[in-house]
Design a protein around this motif. Sequence first.
Motif, short mmCIF file in Angstrom:
data_model
loop_
_atom_site.label_atom_id
_atom_site.label_comp_id
_atom_site.label_asym_id
_atom_site.label_seq_id
_atom_site.Cartn_x
_atom_site.Cartn_y
_atom_site.Cartn_z
N ASN A 1 0.82 -1.21 0.00
CA ASN A 1 0.00 0.00 0.00
C ASN A 1 0.85 1.27 0.00
O ASN A 1 0.53 2.25 -0.65
N ILE A 2 1.95 1.25 0.77
CA ILE A 2 2.85 2.41 0.80
C ILE A 2 3.40 2.68 -0.60
O ILE A 2 3.42 3.81 -1.08
N ILE A 3 3.84 1.62 -1.29
CA ILE A 3 4.39 1.77 -2.63
C ILE A 3 3.34 2.34 -3.58
O ILE A 3 3.61 3.27 -4.36
N LEU A 4 2.12 1.81 -3.51
CA LEU A 4 1.06 2.26 -4.41
C LEU A 4 0.64 3.69 -4.12
O LEU A 4 0.41 4.48 -5.04
N ARG A 5 0.58 4.06 -2.84
CA ARG A 5 0.18 5.42 -2.48
C ARG A 5 1.25 6.44 -2.88
O ARG A 5 0.94 7.61 -3.12
N GLU A 6 2.49 5.99 -2.94
CA GLU A 6 3.56 6.89 -3.36
C GLU A 6 3.64 7.00 -4.89
O GLU A 6 4.43 7.78 -5.42
N GLY A 7 2.82 6.23 -5.58
CA GLY A 7 2.81 6.29 -7.03
C GLY A 7 3.95 5.55 -7.70
O GLY A 7 4.24 5.77 -8.87
N ARG A 8 4.59 4.63 -6.98
CA ARG A 8 5.68 3.84 -7.55
C ARG A 8 5.14 2.53 -8.11
O ARG A 8 4.08 2.05 -7.71
N GLU A 9 5.90 1.94 -9.02
CA GLU A 9 5.52 0.64 -9.56
C GLU A 9 6.09 -0.45 -8.67
O GLU A 9 7.31 -0.56 -8.51
N PRO A 10 5.26 -1.28 -8.06
CA PRO A 10 5.76 -2.31 -7.14
C PRO A 10 6.64 -3.32 -7.87
O PRO A 10 6.25 -3.84 -8.92
N PRO A 11 7.82 -3.61 -7.33
CA PRO A 11 8.71 -4.59 -7.96
C PRO A 11 8.32 -6.02 -7.56
O PRO A 11 9.13 -6.79 -7.04
N VAL A 12 7.08 -6.38 -7.79
CA VAL A 12 6.57 -7.70 -7.41
C VAL A 12 5.46 -8.08 -8.39
O VAL A 12 4.69 -7.23 -8.84
N HIS A 13 5.39 -9.37 -8.75
CA HIS A 13 4.32 -9.82 -9.64
C HIS A 13 3.41 -10.86 -8.99
O HIS A 13 2.38 -11.21 -9.56
N GLU B 1 -8.22 0.05 7.07
CA GLU B 1 -7.68 0.77 5.92
C GLU B 1 -6.83 -0.12 5.02
O GLU B 1 -6.39 0.33 3.95
N LEU B 2 -6.63 -1.38 5.41
CA LEU B 2 -5.64 -2.21 4.73
C LEU B 2 -6.00 -2.50 3.27
O LEU B 2 -5.14 -2.47 2.39
N THR B 3 -7.27 -2.81 3.00
CA THR B 3 -7.64 -3.19 1.64
C THR B 3 -8.35 -2.08 0.88
O THR B 3 -8.96 -2.32 -0.16
N VAL B 4 -8.29 -0.85 1.41
CA VAL B 4 -8.89 0.29 0.71
C VAL B 4 -8.15 0.54 -0.60
O VAL B 4 -8.76 0.83 -1.64
N VAL B 5 -6.83 0.43 -0.56
CA VAL B 5 -6.03 0.59 -1.78
C VAL B 5 -6.12 -0.69 -2.59
O VAL B 5 -5.80 -1.77 -2.11
N ARG B 6 -6.58 -0.57 -3.81
CA ARG B 6 -6.77 -1.74 -4.66
C ARG B 6 -5.45 -2.29 -5.18
O ARG B 6 -4.57 -1.53 -5.59
N ARG B 7 -5.32 -3.60 -5.13
CA ARG B 7 -4.14 -4.25 -5.68
C ARG B 7 -4.19 -4.18 -7.20
O ARG B 7 -5.22 -4.50 -7.80
N PRO B 8 -3.10 -3.78 -7.85
CA PRO B 8 -3.09 -3.71 -9.32
C PRO B 8 -3.37 -5.09 -9.92
O PRO B 8 -2.92 -6.11 -9.39
N PRO B 9 -4.11 -5.14 -11.03
CA PRO B 9 -4.46 -6.44 -11.62
C PRO B 9 -3.26 -7.24 -12.11
O PRO B 9 -3.36 -8.46 -12.25
N ASP B 10 -2.13 -6.56 -12.38
CA ASP B 10 -0.97 -7.30 -12.86
C ASP B 10 -0.18 -7.95 -11.72
O ASP B 10 0.82 -8.63 -11.96
N ILE B 11 -0.58 -7.71 -10.48
CA ILE B 11 0.02 -8.43 -9.35
C ILE B 11 -0.94 -9.55 -8.97
O ILE B 11 -2.06 -9.31 -8.52
N ARG B 12 -0.51 -10.76 -9.16
CA ARG B 12 -1.37 -11.93 -8.90
C ARG B 12 -1.35 -12.26 -7.41
O ARG B 12 -0.36 -12.00 -6.72
#
Length: 433
Positions: A295-307, A348-359
Amino acid sequence: MPDAKASLRVRWLAMLALCTLAAGCSLLQADRQMRRLDNSMYFTGIVQTENEARGPIVVVLYEVDTTPTPRPVFLDVVPRSRGVYHLAGAPARYRILAFEDIDGDMTRQPGEPGVDYEGTALGIDAVNDPPTASSGLDHIRIPSGAPAAGLPVFPPETYAALVQRRRQEFGSAASISEERFSPPLIREGMFQPFRFLEEGRSGLFMLEPYDPQRVPVILVHGIGGSPRDWEHVIEKLDRTRFQPWVFYYPSGFSIGLSAMMLNNAVDELQFRHGFPTSIVVAHSMGGLVARGALNIILREGREPPVHHVITISTPWLGQESARWADVGPTRVPASWLDMAPGSQYLSELTVVRRPPDIRYTLFFGYGGRSSFASGNNDGVVSMRSMLPPELQSRANFIFGFDEDHSSILASDAMIDKLQMRMKVELGHWSESR
């Protein structure tokens, strides 16, 4: 409202449940540490350079009321022209030095642009609600011209000590059998988290030298756990494709603070090695830590280095017995309070949606029975908490095993399924590049 006797009873039941989950108990003697944790100071905000950065941004938290000179206590690195910094320390009076590290030596040299800033201390809960571009919260701007006069000057050895500690915590070599992962030190991380942190025990460690040809598998233990929990998984890991990294943290800290530590570690190692992707495997509360870091990575607008993210027996809806953890005078670990159903962290944990490209793969056990967990459970966590409908609907795959909360990590069936899912998802990721 329960009377005093009833309050004491539920208090002790909550403590007993915590001891069961953490495999050890010394809550009463750790009360002072818990109170110190409540008062800990946290600083976060946006830092950016006026123009394109010519090197990473280094942000230093330093204590001002020390003699003969101010004392740096924490160093963060933002490896880009704009990002979010995270700093934390014990109660004291602090300021923040941020500078553009043009030569990349992690030490401010004469002529390197910088700024001295009086940061606003926040509660640790701020980890769950990081700043945005519009909030204006602690927004540090580093001018591109000559640095302002009066910036603090720290000796090179001071920077060296902070950088060395950062390198020891992020990416240094470790062995599963070493002393830092022993039960006494695990309990210290649970009930004396500040001591654990100050002694430099936490970090994201590599069990073998970094190999750019293999995908990192980041293993995150649960409350009262350690990298030793992953021994059977690591033994069977396909080392031709994957390299194990183990995250070790004081699980008595708030879950949000542990998530911040994991985020910082992954960001630092990606900056250092440039790995394109990774897999995160997390057990129990470790799943809450891993999701918080994402969530921290996504809120900062970075691309998560995880798939691919795999969670095992994670209490997504919390632990019922933790609901009573704040009844009575004795403090309990902040992480246990965060696991109370309906806590701010869980809400607040799942408020930020997980990107669809992260399985996402969800594993759970159903082979335990406990009076501390309602309904069907794995001996510690209820099935209801492990399998909320919202998480089930978002998961790409769900698997259950006839194991309890601990034995699932040694289950051959679980490990075989884990390996299979990792290889399949790695194949999907490779094809999509």
